[in-house]
Design a protein around this motif. Structure first.
Motif, PDB file in Angstrom:
ATOM      1  N   LYS A   1       0.843  -1.186   0.000  1.00  0.00           N
ATOM      2  CA  LYS A   1       0.000   0.000   0.000  1.00  0.00           C
ATOM      3  C   LYS A   1       0.885   1.245   0.000  1.00  0.00           C
ATOM      4  N   ASN A   2       0.552   2.197  -0.839  1.00  0.00           N
ATOM      5  CA  ASN A   2       1.285   3.463  -0.928  1.00  0.00           C
ATOM      6  C   ASN A   2       0.434   4.538  -0.272  1.00  0.00           C
ATOM      7  N   THR A   3       0.846   4.988   0.898  1.00  0.00           N
ATOM      8  CA  THR A   3       0.068   5.989   1.630  1.00  0.00           C
ATOM      9  C   THR A   3       0.821   7.307   1.803  1.00  0.00           C
ATOM     10  N   THR A   4       1.857   7.524   0.979  1.00  0.00           N
ATOM     11  CA  THR A   4       2.624   8.771   1.066  1.00  0.00           C
ATOM     12  C   THR A   4       2.917   9.401  -0.285  1.00  0.00           C
ATOM     13  N   GLY A   5       3.009   8.599  -1.340  1.00  0.00           N
ATOM     14  CA  GLY A   5       3.476   9.102  -2.631  1.00  0.00           C
ATOM     15  C   GLY A   5       4.980   9.152  -2.749  1.00  0.00           C
ATOM     16  N   ASP A   6       5.684   8.801  -1.666  1.00  0.00           N
ATOM     17  CA  ASP A   6       7.145   8.775  -1.718  1.00  0.00           C
ATOM     18  C   ASP A   6       7.609   7.709  -2.712  1.00  0.00           C
ATOM     19  N   GLY A   7       8.628   8.025  -3.461  1.00  0.00           N
ATOM     20  CA  GLY A   7       9.169   7.064  -4.417  1.00  0.00           C
ATOM     21  C   GLY A   7       8.462   7.043  -5.753  1.00  0.00           C
ATOM     22  N   ASN A   8       7.403   7.841  -5.912  1.00  0.00           N
ATOM     23  CA  ASN A   8       6.751   7.927  -7.218  1.00  0.00           C
ATOM     24  C   ASN A   8       7.712   8.488  -8.267  1.00  0.00           C
ATOM     25  N   TYR A   9       7.439   8.159  -9.528  1.00  0.00           N
ATOM     26  CA  TYR A   9       8.135   8.835 -10.617  1.00  0.00           C
ATOM     27  C   TYR A   9       7.566  10.250 -10.708  1.00  0.00           C
ATOM     28  N   VAL A  10       8.445  11.256 -10.672  1.00  0.00           N
ATOM     29  CA  VAL A  10       8.025  12.655 -10.682  1.00  0.00           C
ATOM     30  C   VAL A  10       8.292  13.240 -12.061  1.00  0.00           C
ATOM     31  N   PHE A  11       7.235  13.674 -12.750  1.00  0.00           N
ATOM     32  CA  PHE A  11       7.373  14.311 -14.056  1.00  0.00           C
ATOM     33  C   PHE A  11       8.080  15.662 -13.921  1.00  0.00           C
ATOM     34  N   PHE A  12       7.616  16.476 -12.949  1.00  0.00           N
ATOM     35  CA  PHE A  12       8.259  17.761 -12.694  1.00  0.00           C
ATOM     36  C   PHE A  12       7.692  18.331 -11.408  1.00  0.00           C
ATOM     37  N   GLU A  13       8.434  19.274 -10.848  1.00  0.00           N
ATOM     38  CA  GLU A  13       7.968  20.099  -9.743  1.00  0.00           C
ATOM     39  C   GLU A  13       8.190  21.554 -10.135  1.00  0.00           C
ATOM     40  N   ALA A  14       7.245  22.417  -9.776  1.00  0.00           N
ATOM     41  CA  ALA A  14       7.365  23.833 -10.109  1.00  0.00           C
ATOM     42  C   ALA A  14       6.910  24.673  -8.931  1.00  0.00           C
ATOM     43  N   GLU A  15       7.463  25.878  -8.875  1.00  0.00           N
ATOM     44  CA  GLU A  15       7.063  26.866  -7.873  1.00  0.00           C
ATOM     45  C   GLU A  15       6.632  28.129  -8.599  1.00  0.00           C
ATOM     46  N   GLY A  16       5.534  28.710  -8.168  1.00  0.00           N
ATOM     47  CA  GLY A  16       4.965  29.886  -8.807  1.00  0.00           C
ATOM     48  C   GLY A  16       3.482  29.670  -8.994  1.00  0.00           C
ATOM     49  N   LYS A  17       2.871  30.477  -9.847  1.00  0.00           N
ATOM     50  CA  LYS A  17       1.449  30.343 -10.162  1.00  0.00           C
ATOM     51  C   LYS A  17       1.302  29.972 -11.625  1.00  0.00           C
ATOM     52  N   GLY A  18       0.431  29.017 -11.914  1.00  0.00           N
ATOM     53  CA  GLY A  18       0.256  28.631 -13.298  1.00  0.00           C
ATOM     54  C   GLY A  18      -0.688  27.467 -13.463  1.00  0.00           C
ATOM     55  N   HIS A  19      -0.508  26.728 -14.547  1.00  0.00           N
ATOM     56  CA  HIS A  19      -1.308  25.523 -14.773  1.00  0.00           C
ATOM     57  C   HIS A  19      -0.522  24.526 -15.624  1.00  0.00           C
ATOM     58  N   TYR A  20      -0.701  23.269 -15.245  1.00  0.00           N
ATOM     59  CA  TYR A  20      -0.080  22.122 -15.925  1.00  0.00           C
ATOM     60  C   TYR A  20      -0.975  21.732 -17.096  1.00  0.00           C
ATOM     61  N   VAL A  21      -0.355  21.516 -18.284  1.00  0.00           N
ATOM     62  CA  VAL A  21      -1.166  21.260 -19.475  1.00  0.00           C
ATOM     63  C   VAL A  21      -0.862  19.927 -20.148  1.00  0.00           C
ATOM     64  N   GLY A  22      -0.053  19.058 -19.520  1.00  0.00           N
ATOM     65  CA  GLY A  22       0.067  17.720 -20.065  1.00  0.00           C
ATOM     66  C   GLY A  22       1.471  17.170 -20.116  1.00  0.00           C
ATOM     67  N   CYS A  23       1.577  15.958 -20.678  1.00  0.00           N
ATOM     68  CA  CYS A  23       2.874  15.253 -20.700  1.00  0.00           C
ATOM     69  C   CYS A  23       2.838  14.163 -21.748  1.00  0.00           C
ATOM     70  N   ASN A  24       4.024  13.672 -22.073  1.00  0.00           N
ATOM     71  CA  ASN A  24       4.147  12.352 -22.686  1.00  0.00           C
ATOM     72  C   ASN A  24       4.942  11.474 -21.731  1.00  0.00           C
ATOM     73  N   LEU A  25       4.676  10.182 -21.771  1.00  0.00           N
ATOM     74  CA  LEU A  25       5.363   9.219 -20.909  1.00  0.00           C
ATOM     75  C   LEU A  25       5.808   8.052 -21.764  1.00  0.00           C
ATOM     76  N   ASN A  26       7.080   7.700 -21.621  1.00  0.00           N
ATOM     77  CA  ASN A  26       7.677   6.600 -22.383  1.00  0.00           C
ATOM     78  C   ASN A  26       8.230   5.587 -21.397  1.00  0.00           C
ATOM     79  N   ILE A  27       7.824   4.340 -21.543  1.00  0.00           N
ATOM     80  CA  ILE A  27       8.244   3.277 -20.630  1.00  0.00           C
ATOM     81  C   ILE A  27       8.852   2.149 -21.447  1.00  0.00           C
ATOM     82  N   HIS A  28      10.005   1.661 -20.991  1.00  0.00           N
ATOM     83  CA  HIS A  28      10.598   0.441 -21.519  1.00  0.00           C
ATOM     84  C   HIS A  28      10.472  -0.615 -20.434  1.00  0.00           C
TER      85      HIS A  28
END
Length: 363
Positions: A192-219
């Motif tokens: 069970k994951n009850t923290t989110g620790d160890g997740n793959y992180v796409f990005f982190e940002a500081e400021g005001k704005g909005h996230y508009v998407g991603c691509n994800l590639n897995i091997h």
């Protein structure tokens, strides 16, 4: 500014339409830049208040044949309003929608790879700037290339109507899962994951704005004849420093990408799709995209976009991604991109060994 829907096309607009391109200024037909290994070349440096509306780019070998994984070896960066740390930094293929150092024909609302074989790279993301827009290309390939481009933009007599600037960031990670010494059911679904620790992180940002998407590639790096679905990882998007569980918590990787039931079928739509579906038993390489054009994810202070790598972060696979967002400046400094040797995709699973992995990842 006036919108871009069909309904708005008849309305008068302010500004001037401009283009930076690689056309042959002598009037001849050598409509490209020669970019040699190690070169960092500005493809545009625009001054004033304006907005980039469309980018088209393509590459060809200066001699002989197209170099393998060229689209991972050439880097694109973008700088707004005189900043020194780029707002956009990614291998060129990943920026335009697909990883693994390859191209495929696909079409979405903001990004497309068009024929021949997806080597025509297109972006329709609006990219506003207040004083300056500069785009550079860095060639980390072994061979020189011909580089062709259009950068269509508008210039305004008045200040741009938003403090937000376009951002995109690529990353790659060999995810750290559990040892494959348990039952397949426990490996795929246990814990069970009850923290989110160890997740793959796409990005982190500081400021005001909005996230508009991603691509994800897995091997998929797991070799087994048992059920080998690489997904089941929940998406978790943390807004303004909130604790777990975040207000945006999903139910599985394929669900975040608006697909279902462990998909393998390749599919394109304006806002989500699967460009590369993988092999039997979910083996090999896959590429997904999800764009929040109709549903941007807003933040006032900060954002962290993450996803589990397998349920409870149990899987160890090769992940790479490009995230796209708009935010106020200044942004968090983007790290120097991985050296080219650590950007190259691993060989397909049958030819893959530990030496290959050591070339790309530190142990």
């Amino acid at each position: 500014m006036i919108g871009t829907s069909l309904r708005d096309l008849y309305k008068p607009r302010k500004g001037k339409s401009k283009r930076a391109s690689s056309y042959d200024t002598t009037g001849g037909n050598r409509d490209y830049l020669k970019v040699y290994p190690g070169d960092v070349v500005d493809v545009c440096n625009i001054t004033g208040s304006g907005c980039i509306t469309h980018i088209w780019m393509t590459m060809a070998p200066l001699e002989d044949t197209l170099e393998e994984y060229l689209h991972r070896k050439v880097v694109i960066r973008m700088y707004w309003d005189g900043e020194t740390n780029p707002s956009v930094q990614a291998p060129i293929g990943d920026f335009f929608g697909m990883g693994h150092g390859i191209t495929r024909n696909f079409s979405s609302a903001p990004l497309a790879m068009s024929p021949e074989d997806g080597r025509s790279l297109n972006s329709f993301f609006p990219m506003p700037f207040g004083k300056q827009a500069r785009i550079e290309i860095e060639n980390n390939a072994d061979d020189p290339i011909k580089f062709y481009f259009y950068i269509d933009h508008e210039i305004y007599d008045e200040e741009i109507d938003s403090p937000l600037r376009f951002h995109a960031l690529w990353k790659r990670e060999l995810t750290d899962g559990i040892k494959d010494e348990v039952s397949n059911a426990l490996f795929e679904f246990g814990g069970k994951n009850t923290t989110g620790d160890g997740n793959y992180v796409f990005f982190e940002a500081e400021g005001k704005g909005h996230y508009v998407g991603c691509n994800l590639n897995i091997h998929n790096l797991r070799m087994t004849r048992e059920w080998n679905w690489y997904g089941e990882g929940d998406d978790m998007i943390f807004i303004d420093g909130e604790p777990w569980p975040p207000s945006l918590h999903g139910t599985g990787m394929e669900d975040y990408f608006n697909t279902a039931w462990c998909p393998t079928q390749e599919y394109n739509s304006p806002y989500h799709g699967i460009i590369l579906g993988g092999g039997p038993n979910w083996s090999g390489k896959v590429s997904y995209y999800r764009f929040h054009i109709q549903d941007p994810i807003m933040f006032d202070k900060s954002i962290k976009v993450s996803i589990e790598h397998g349920h409870n972060n149990n899987r160890s696979d090769d992940y790479s991604s490009t995230a796209y967002w708009y935010q106020t400046e200044p942004h968090k400094d983007h790290p120097i991109i991985l050296p080219v040797a650590k950007r190259i995709p691993l060989a397909d699973i049958l030819g893959f060994n530990e030496d290959d992995m050591k070339k790309c990842f530190d142990y």
